[in-house]
Design an enzyme around this catalytic site. Structure first.
Site, PDB file in Angstrom:
ATOM      1  N   CYS A   1      -3.687 -22.727  -8.925  1.00  0.00           N
ATOM      2  CA  CYS A   1      -3.677 -21.987  -7.661  1.00  0.00           C
ATOM      3  C   CYS A   1      -4.922 -22.392  -6.886  1.00  0.00           C
ATOM      4  O   CYS A   1      -5.777 -23.125  -7.396  1.00  0.00           O
ATOM      5  CB  CYS A   1      -3.628 -20.473  -7.884  1.00  0.00           C
ATOM      6  SG  CYS A   1      -5.119 -19.796  -8.645  1.00  0.00           S
TER       7      CYS A   1
ATOM      8  N   LYS B   1       0.832  -1.204   0.000  1.00  0.00           N
ATOM      9  CA  LYS B   1       0.000   0.000   0.000  1.00  0.00           C
ATOM     10  C   LYS B   1       0.872   1.261   0.000  1.00  0.00           C
ATOM     11  O   LYS B   1       0.538   2.250  -0.665  1.00  0.00           O
ATOM     12  CB  LYS B   1      -0.930  -0.003   1.217  1.00  0.00           C
ATOM     13  CG  LYS B   1      -2.071  -0.999   1.122  1.00  0.00           C
ATOM     14  CD  LYS B   1      -3.029  -0.626   0.000  1.00  0.00           C
ATOM     15  CE  LYS B   1      -4.220  -1.569  -0.085  1.00  0.00           C
ATOM     16  NZ  LYS B   1      -5.132  -1.421   1.034  1.00  0.00           N
TER      17      LYS B   1
END
Length: 485
Positions: free
Chosen positions: A459, A268
């Site tokens: 995945c 972030k």
């Protein structure tokens, strides 16, 4: 003739005379820009405390399109669909009013309000009494109530013309664009960033879009679709930018060099660094995110504080106190939920135990291992597009990726999960070899594999494997598909 009376949002009405004048001029300009795309014979008149829109057409489809457009233009609290006609007498006026309002007044209280100009053989009060009394007699279940009635029969009599409200419609409120300034919204294609962008538009902020691409062209196409939808529906009057930054190299750096528990916060911070540089390049003074307190680990007060320390640019978070269900409900209301729910949740980094109480000094120390030339390069390579002229239809065509539950005999499985995931839950597929190749190394290392073999990405949820298969197909590798047991 189609006619609407436009009411300003109450916050505009209480402004000073000069501010209100500026706001109404902006709204007038926006109405002309947008509505002329619906029909060429549009007339917009500015009357200071309200505006009128007239269209020289009786086409029901045009009427409906105008209603849809007016309901999505910032600055309008509501708008009344008007009906204009000539009359021969007061009784003729009553009969016309009865035809329009008769079905609407059953089991309701009502009052009649008349505005009159010109020479007539009756006064405004006499007209109100005559029309109100007639309605009361002809509609048995209706009753006259002068104070706080259920329905107000609003009429205007101009010379030999009767103007009445046919139907009321709700607007989106807020301020007209761009009465405030420009902002750069970090958009991911999901519920949160879509609603946050809408709320900024509603406040009169021209909203541009910044996308950090973690999943290739397929990921970007979905996000562009969301940004394009919000722009086209709610801010069509002004052109905006769509900026795409390929953040995969940054993610690779974080996964290889940053402490596991700090990965989310550092990601972030890197996004905010990049966003600030993009905003500065575009002359924009504020960023917008869809973050909400406590929704994920990076959105605790402590972590948001650490994230914000990385830039001096103002960060706006309109959803900061909203619950997830409230956000989803709002996305449904603005029509963005269908796109949002089809967008895969894509997380750039996966931490086993992400911290909820990041310490600034520890984060800064961890970032010493990061190669900031990578961040600078992806910002310099950012694509800045005009959202109006991008060929969205072509770029939004979904890539067809084969998904198999049962593999052919010669198939090789590529486990593209992070090393932490493969260590916790190693993958074995009977009769097939499995190669562990993390998704963040896939683009650079896939070419070194035996290209005579057929590879199937795996995945946990199938989201990342589909995205990475698309990326490889775009690079010219046709020997890749998805394994979905």
């Amino acid at each position: 003739m189609i006619e609407f009376l436009i009411k300003l949002h109450p916050e505009i009405a209480i402004k000073s005379k000069s501010v209100r004048k500026r706001q109404t001029l902006l709204l007038e300009r926006n109405l002309k820009t947008i509505l002329l795309q619906v029909h060429q014979q549009i007339e917009v008149n500015n009357n200071f405390d309200h505006l009128t829109v007239r269209c020289d057409s009786d086409d029901a489809a045009v009427r409906q399109r105008l209603i849809e457009r007016l309901s999505c233009i910032p600055g309008i609290v509501n708008f009344a669909e008007m009906q204009s006609s000539q009359f021969s007498s007061l009784h003729d006026i009553f009969e016309q009013v009865l035809a329009v309002y008769g079905p609407k007044l059953a089991n309701k209280s009502f009052s009649v309000r008349v505005r009159r100009s010109g020479n007539h053989d009756f006064t405004s009060i006499e007209a109100e009494r005559y029309i109100g009394g007639g309605l009361n007699q002809h509609i048995a279940s209706a009753r006259v109530q002068l104070k706080q009635p259920d329905t107000v029969v609003a009429l205007e009599i101009k010379k030999d013309l009767l103007i009445m409200v046919r139907q009321m419609h709700q607007g989106m409120g807020g301020f007209p664009l761009p009465s405030q300034s420009d902002v750069l919204s970090l958009i991911s294609g999901g519920y949160d960033s879509a609603v946050a962008s809408y709320l900024m538009i509603r406040k009169g902020l021209r909203t541009h879009y910044l996308f950090f691409n973690l999943g290739g062209a397929a990921h970007e196409a979905g996000v562009r679709e969301m940004a394009f939808y919000i722009w086209q529906k709610y801010s069509l009057s002004h052109r905006v930018k769509f900026v795409s930054v390929n953040f995969a190299p940054v993610v690779e750096q974080i996964l290889e060099n940053i402490d596991n528990g700090l990965m989310g916060v550092v990601l972030k911070r890197m996004m905010m660094r990049a966003a600030s540089q993009v905003a500065d390049r575009l002359g924009i003074k504020a960023l917008v995110t869809g973050e909400s307190i406590g929704q994920v680990s990076s959105q605790t007060i402590t972590n948001l504080n650490v994230i914000d320390r990385v830039t001096d640019t103002l960060i706006l978070r309109p959803l900061i106190y909203q619950d997830k269900q409230e956000i989803i409900d709002m996305a449904r209301k603005i029509g963005a939920d269908d796109i949002a729910k089809s967008m895969p949740e894509y997380c750039g980094v996966i931490s086993n135990k992400p911290t909820v109480n990041a310490v600034l000094t520890a984060v800064e120390a961890s970032e010493q291992q990061f190669d900031f030339t990578v961040l600078q390069q992806v910002v310099e390579d950012a694509k800045v597009l005009d959202i109006r002229t991008v060929e969205y239809q072509a770029e939004q065509q979904a890539h067809v990726v084969t998904e198999l539950a049962q593999l052919p005999a010669d198939a090789v499985v590529l486990d593209i999960r992070s090393p932490e995931e493969t260590e916790l839950k190693p993958l074995t597929v009977a009769g097939h070899s499995v190669i562990e190749l993390p998704f963040f190394r896939l683009a650079s290392q896939f070419s070194s594999l035996d290209q005579s073999r057929q590879y199937y990405c795996y995945c946990e949820r199938g989201v990342m494997s589909r995205l990475q298969a698309v990326v490889l197909q775009e690079q010219g590798f046709n020997n890749v598909a998805v394994y979905r047991p």
